[in-house]
Design a protein around this motif. Structure first.
Motif, PDB file in Angstrom:
ATOM      1  N   SER A 275      93.087   7.114   4.111  1.00 27.06           N
ATOM      2  CA  SER A 275      92.495   6.937   2.791  1.00 27.06           C
ATOM      3  C   SER A 275      90.985   6.939   2.942  1.00 27.06           C
ATOM      4  CB  SER A 275      92.979   5.634   2.142  1.00 27.06           C
ATOM      5  OG  SER A 275      92.545   4.521   2.910  1.00 27.06           O
ATOM      6  N   GLY A 276      90.299   6.827   1.832  1.00 22.34           N
ATOM      7  CA  GLY A 276      88.847   6.813   1.913  1.00 22.34           C
ATOM      8  C   GLY A 276      88.219   6.442   0.593  1.00 22.34           C
ATOM      9  N   SER A 277      86.900   6.609   0.541  1.00 23.82           N
ATOM     10  CA  SER A 277      86.143   6.300  -0.659  1.00 23.82           C
ATOM     11  C   SER A 277      84.864   7.123  -0.653  1.00 23.82           C
ATOM     12  CB  SER A 277      85.803   4.801  -0.708  1.00 23.82           C
ATOM     13  OG  SER A 277      84.956   4.510  -1.792  1.00 23.82           O
ATOM     14  N   ALA A 278      84.496   7.644  -1.813  1.00 23.49           N
ATOM     15  CA  ALA A 278      83.234   8.374  -1.958  1.00 23.49           C
ATOM     16  C   ALA A 278      82.490   7.826  -3.161  1.00 23.49           C
ATOM     17  CB  ALA A 278      83.490   9.866  -2.131  1.00 23.49           C
ATOM     18  N   THR A 279      81.195   7.593  -2.997  1.00 19.91           N
ATOM     19  CA  THR A 279      80.346   7.200  -4.113  1.00 19.91           C
ATOM     20  C   THR A 279      79.416   8.358  -4.412  1.00 19.91           C
ATOM     21  OG1 THR A 279      80.457   4.873  -3.459  1.00 19.91           O
ATOM     22  CG2 THR A 279      78.710   5.500  -4.987  1.00 19.91           C
ATOM     23  N   VAL A 280      79.582   8.952  -5.601  1.00 16.31           N
ATOM     24  CA  VAL A 280      78.894  10.191  -5.944  1.00 16.31           C
ATOM     25  C   VAL A 280      78.080  10.000  -7.222  1.00 16.31           C
ATOM     26  CG1 VAL A 280      80.740  11.543  -4.881  1.00 16.31           C
ATOM     27  CG2 VAL A 280      80.813  11.117  -7.348  1.00 16.31           C
ATOM     28  N   GLU A 281      77.036  10.828  -7.381  1.00 18.70           N
ATOM     29  CA  GLU A 281      76.363  10.908  -8.672  1.00 18.70           C
ATOM     30  C   GLU A 281      77.354  11.455  -9.689  1.00 18.70           C
ATOM     31  OE1 GLU A 281      72.859  13.287  -8.423  1.00 18.70           O
ATOM     32  OE2 GLU A 281      71.611  11.597  -7.784  1.00 18.70           O
ATOM     33  N   GLU A 282      77.432  10.802 -10.849  1.00 23.63           N
ATOM     34  CA  GLU A 282      78.412  11.248 -11.844  1.00 23.63           C
ATOM     35  C   GLU A 282      78.119  12.684 -12.276  1.00 23.63           C
ATOM     36  OE1 GLU A 282      80.639   9.760 -15.889  1.00 23.63           O
ATOM     37  OE2 GLU A 282      78.678   8.909 -15.403  1.00 23.63           O
TER      38      GLU A 282
ATOM     39  N   GLN B  40      94.397  18.246   1.033  1.00 25.90           N
ATOM     40  CA  GLN B  40      95.112  17.680  -0.101  1.00 25.90           C
ATOM     41  C   GLN B  40      94.652  16.241  -0.336  1.00 25.90           C
ATOM     42  OE1 GLN B  40      96.675  20.016  -1.852  1.00 25.90           O
ATOM     43  NE2 GLN B  40      98.837  19.795  -1.364  1.00 25.90           N
ATOM     44  N   VAL B  41      93.564  16.096  -1.067  1.00 27.72           N
ATOM     45  CA  VAL B  41      92.984  14.781  -1.315  1.00 27.72           C
ATOM     46  C   VAL B  41      93.187  14.406  -2.785  1.00 27.72           C
ATOM     47  CG1 VAL B  41      90.841  13.442  -1.371  1.00 27.72           C
ATOM     48  CG2 VAL B  41      91.318  14.989   0.536  1.00 27.72           C
ATOM     49  N   GLY B  42      93.749  13.225  -2.999  1.00 26.66           N
ATOM     50  CA  GLY B  42      93.860  12.699  -4.351  1.00 26.66           C
ATOM     51  C   GLY B  42      92.699  11.776  -4.654  1.00 26.66           C
ATOM     52  N   THR B  43      92.280  11.753  -5.920  1.00 30.20           N
ATOM     53  CA  THR B  43      91.159  10.916  -6.343  1.00 30.20           C
ATOM     54  C   THR B  43      91.670   9.867  -7.321  1.00 30.20           C
ATOM     55  OG1 THR B  43      90.590  12.481  -8.103  1.00 30.20           O
ATOM     56  CG2 THR B  43      89.475  12.744  -5.988  1.00 30.20           C
ATOM     57  N   GLY B  44      91.371   8.601  -7.027  1.00 34.22           N
ATOM     58  CA  GLY B  44      91.799   7.512  -7.897  1.00 34.22           C
ATOM     59  C   GLY B  44      90.833   7.265  -9.037  1.00 34.22           C
ATOM     60  N   ALA B  45      91.094   6.205  -9.786  1.00 35.33           N
ATOM     61  CA  ALA B  45      90.283   5.892 -10.957  1.00 35.33           C
ATOM     62  C   ALA B  45      88.851   5.570 -10.566  1.00 35.33           C
ATOM     63  CB  ALA B  45      90.897   4.713 -11.702  1.00 35.33           C
ATOM     64  N   PRO B  46      87.858   6.254 -11.147  1.00 41.15           N
ATOM     65  CA  PRO B  46      86.456   5.997 -10.801  1.00 41.15           C
ATOM     66  C   PRO B  46      85.995   4.613 -11.253  1.00 41.15           C
ATOM     67  CG  PRO B  46      86.714   8.125 -11.902  1.00 41.15           C
ATOM     68  CD  PRO B  46      87.998   7.378 -12.087  1.00 41.15           C
ATOM     69  N   THR B  47      85.115   4.014 -10.453  1.00 39.14           N
ATOM     70  CA  THR B  47      84.471   2.756 -10.788  1.00 39.14           C
ATOM     71  C   THR B  47      82.976   2.994 -10.896  1.00 39.14           C
ATOM     72  OG1 THR B  47      86.148   1.497  -9.579  1.00 39.14           O
ATOM     73  CG2 THR B  47      84.085   0.371 -10.079  1.00 39.14           C
ATOM     74  N   GLU B  48      82.362   2.546 -11.989  1.00 37.12           N
ATOM     75  CA  GLU B  48      80.949   2.805 -12.206  1.00 37.12           C
ATOM     76  C   GLU B  48      80.085   1.882 -11.357  1.00 37.12           C
ATOM     77  OE1 GLU B  48      80.148   2.390 -16.326  1.00 37.12           O
ATOM     78  OE2 GLU B  48      81.209   4.232 -16.905  1.00 37.12           O
TER      79      GLU B  48
ATOM     80  N   GLY C 272      68.918   3.183 -10.954  1.00 36.73           N
ATOM     81  CA  GLY C 272      68.962   3.563 -12.353  1.00 36.73           C
ATOM     82  C   GLY C 272      69.817   4.774 -12.646  1.00 36.73           C
ATOM     83  N   MET C 273      70.453   5.324 -11.620  1.00 37.47           N
ATOM     84  CA  MET C 273      71.297   6.503 -11.790  1.00 37.47           C
ATOM     85  C   MET C 273      72.765   6.090 -11.814  1.00 37.47           C
ATOM     86  SD  MET C 273      69.009   8.748 -12.012  1.00 37.47           S
ATOM     87  CE  MET C 273      67.256   8.846 -11.625  1.00 37.47           C
ATOM     88  N   GLN C 274      73.535   6.766 -12.676  1.00 42.40           N
ATOM     89  CA  GLN C 274      74.958   6.473 -12.788  1.00 42.40           C
ATOM     90  C   GLN C 274      75.716   7.060 -11.603  1.00 42.40           C
ATOM     91  OE1 GLN C 274      76.812   4.762 -15.521  1.00 42.40           O
ATOM     92  NE2 GLN C 274      78.037   4.710 -13.658  1.00 42.40           N
ATOM     93  N   MET C 275      76.414   6.172 -10.890  1.00 42.41           N
ATOM     94  CA  MET C 275      77.235   6.593  -9.767  1.00 42.41           C
ATOM     95  C   MET C 275      78.694   6.279 -10.077  1.00 42.41           C
ATOM     96  SD  MET C 275      74.751   7.581  -7.725  1.00 42.41           S
ATOM     97  CE  MET C 275      75.504   7.775  -6.099  1.00 42.41           C
ATOM     98  N   LEU C 276      79.589   6.999  -9.408  1.00 45.82           N
ATOM     99  CA  LEU C 276      81.016   6.747  -9.509  1.00 45.82           C
ATOM    100  C   LEU C 276      81.578   6.549  -8.109  1.00 45.82           C
ATOM    101  CD1 LEU C 276      82.197   9.421 -12.118  1.00 45.82           C
ATOM    102  CD2 LEU C 276      81.643   7.013 -12.537  1.00 45.82           C
ATOM    103  N   GLN C 277      82.282   5.445  -7.932  1.00 44.35           N
ATOM    104  CA  GLN C 277      82.983   5.232  -6.670  1.00 44.35           C
ATOM    105  C   GLN C 277      84.412   5.729  -6.842  1.00 44.35           C
ATOM    106  OE1 GLN C 277      83.137   1.194  -5.270  1.00 44.35           O
ATOM    107  NE2 GLN C 277      84.051   1.758  -3.322  1.00 44.35           N
ATOM    108  N   ILE C 278      84.805   6.662  -5.965  1.00 44.39           N
ATOM    109  CA  ILE C 278      86.080   7.354  -6.094  1.00 44.39           C
ATOM    110  C   ILE C 278      86.985   6.981  -4.924  1.00 44.39           C
ATOM    111  CG2 ILE C 278      87.197   9.586  -6.442  1.00 44.39           C
ATOM    112  CD1 ILE C 278      85.069   8.945  -8.521  1.00 44.39           C
ATOM    113  N   PRO C 279      88.115   6.289  -5.161  1.00 51.16           N
ATOM    114  CA  PRO C 279      89.083   6.086  -4.078  1.00 51.16           C
ATOM    115  C   PRO C 279      89.742   7.421  -3.712  1.00 51.16           C
ATOM    116  CG  PRO C 279      89.487   4.608  -5.955  1.00 51.16           C
ATOM    117  CD  PRO C 279      88.534   5.657  -6.419  1.00 51.16           C
ATOM    118  N   LEU C 280      89.997   7.607  -2.437  1.00 47.49           N
ATOM    119  CA  LEU C 280      90.574   8.856  -1.943  1.00 47.49           C
ATOM    120  C   LEU C 280      91.878   8.581  -1.211  1.00 47.49           C
ATOM    121  CD1 LEU C 280      87.307  10.343  -0.353  1.00 47.49           C
ATOM    122  CD2 LEU C 280      88.172  10.762  -2.675  1.00 47.49           C
TER     123      LEU C 280
END
Length: 311
Positions: A229-236, A274-282, A287-295
């Motif tokens: 599993s994993g996690s990515a924090t990306v610019e929305e 084959q990576v699934g992405t879970g519910a994003p967390t803000e 000051g920039m909107q990021m999304l943390q994505i469970p993988l």
């Protein structure tokens, strides 16, 4: 004499036969670590559970013990495309098959069965701990403006603890200078085929490692499964570019790819089909909107959920 906590050395070598001491040496098998954490006597003790006419403890008897080791290693290439990196033995003991393509790259793919094993010597300022038959798991961390790191956890068969002189000939020359995670050094990250900007990415192979203990056969350390599993924090991103909310709702699967490094001999590429992405967390970053994505990292046809290429 007082033992120093900052004088530690790990030697590690792949075993030709499971459980047979591979006798690693400082000149050939020294591991350049960032941290070493050791549990020399891991395992459960046995309670006697006696009935007596008075209160108090009953004797606790030591059960069969094993060694647990956690170690961090910087992620970098080998210096020459097609040569195995110095951290190769650690990866191989975590259920990865190594394929060397001379002059081109070295590829690590997960396996199911016939996993290799590791002998490790850990010298803590002249107190020598050893284990054989070691197997483990690995995770990867890529944080912006930090050195990418591999974190290994191993279980191994116990060997008696003894005094041992700290080697003076440890050779770390095979370890390359790592590059921090920056826009210049990390030129490509894509999720479900879309290039995204990120400030954190982690992936954990979550290998299930157990001590197998029976009477009538030798104890062993076994790999029984994995659930990466994993996690990515990306610019929305714009929804028109990639809608991560809909992907989470639909349970979509897609590719993930990361390339770190730009010069031949010091490039590491990670690919997942084959990576699934879970519910994003803000979250907020400057000051920039990021999304943390469970993988969730899934296999496609088997033993292919992740590929690490060093080139």
């Amino acid at each position: 004499m007082k033992n120093r906590t900052n004088r530690r050395l790990l030697l590690a070598a792949i075993e030709n036969t499971y459980g047979d001491d591979a006798a690693p040496t400082a000149a050939l098998n020294a591991v350049l670590t960032r941290s070493i954490s050791l549990t020399p006597l891991a395992g459960e003790d046995v309670q006697r559970q006696l009935d007596r006419p008075y209160f108090g403890n009953a004797q606790t008897i030591a059960g069969e013990k094993h060694v647990e080791l956690t170690v961090e290693v910087e992620l970098a290439g080998s210096g020459t495309a097609g040569n195995a990196p110095a951290w190769s033995p650690l990866m191989r003991a975590c259920g990865f098959k190594e394929t060397v393509n001379a002059g081109t790259d070295v590829v690590y793919d997960p396996v199911t069965g016939a996993e290799e094993s590791l002998t490790a010597y850990i010298n803590r300022d002249s107190v020598l701990h050893k284990f054989t038959g070691g197997r483990g798991s690995v995770s990867f961390t890529f944080d912006v403006n930090n050195i990418p790191v591999m974190s290994f956890t191993f279980k191994g068969l116990f060997s008696p603890i003894a005094n041992g002189d700290m080697p003076t000939d440890a050779d770390f020359s095979a370890y390359q200078t790592p590059m921090p995670v920056t826009a210049a050094n990390t030129p490509a990250f894509t999720l479900h085929g879309q290039a995204l900007s990120f400030n954190q990415l982690s992936m954990d192979m979550a290998v299930e490692v157990v001590k197998h203990q029976v009477v009538g056969n030798s104890s062993s350390i076994e790999i029984n499964g994995r659930a990466p599993s994993g996690s990515a924090t990306v610019e929305e991103p714009d929804l028109a570019t990639i809608n991560l909310y809909e992907k989470a709702r639909n349970g979509d699967l897609g590719t993930l790819s990361l390339t770190h490094g730009t010069d031949a001999g010091n490039i590491v590429q990670i690919d997942c089909p084959q990576v699934g992405t879970g519910a994003p967390t803000e979250s907020d970053l400057n000051g920039m909107q990021m999304l943390q994505i469970p993988l969730t990292i899934n296999p496609n046809s088997g033993n292919d959920e992740i590929r690490i290429t060093v080139k």
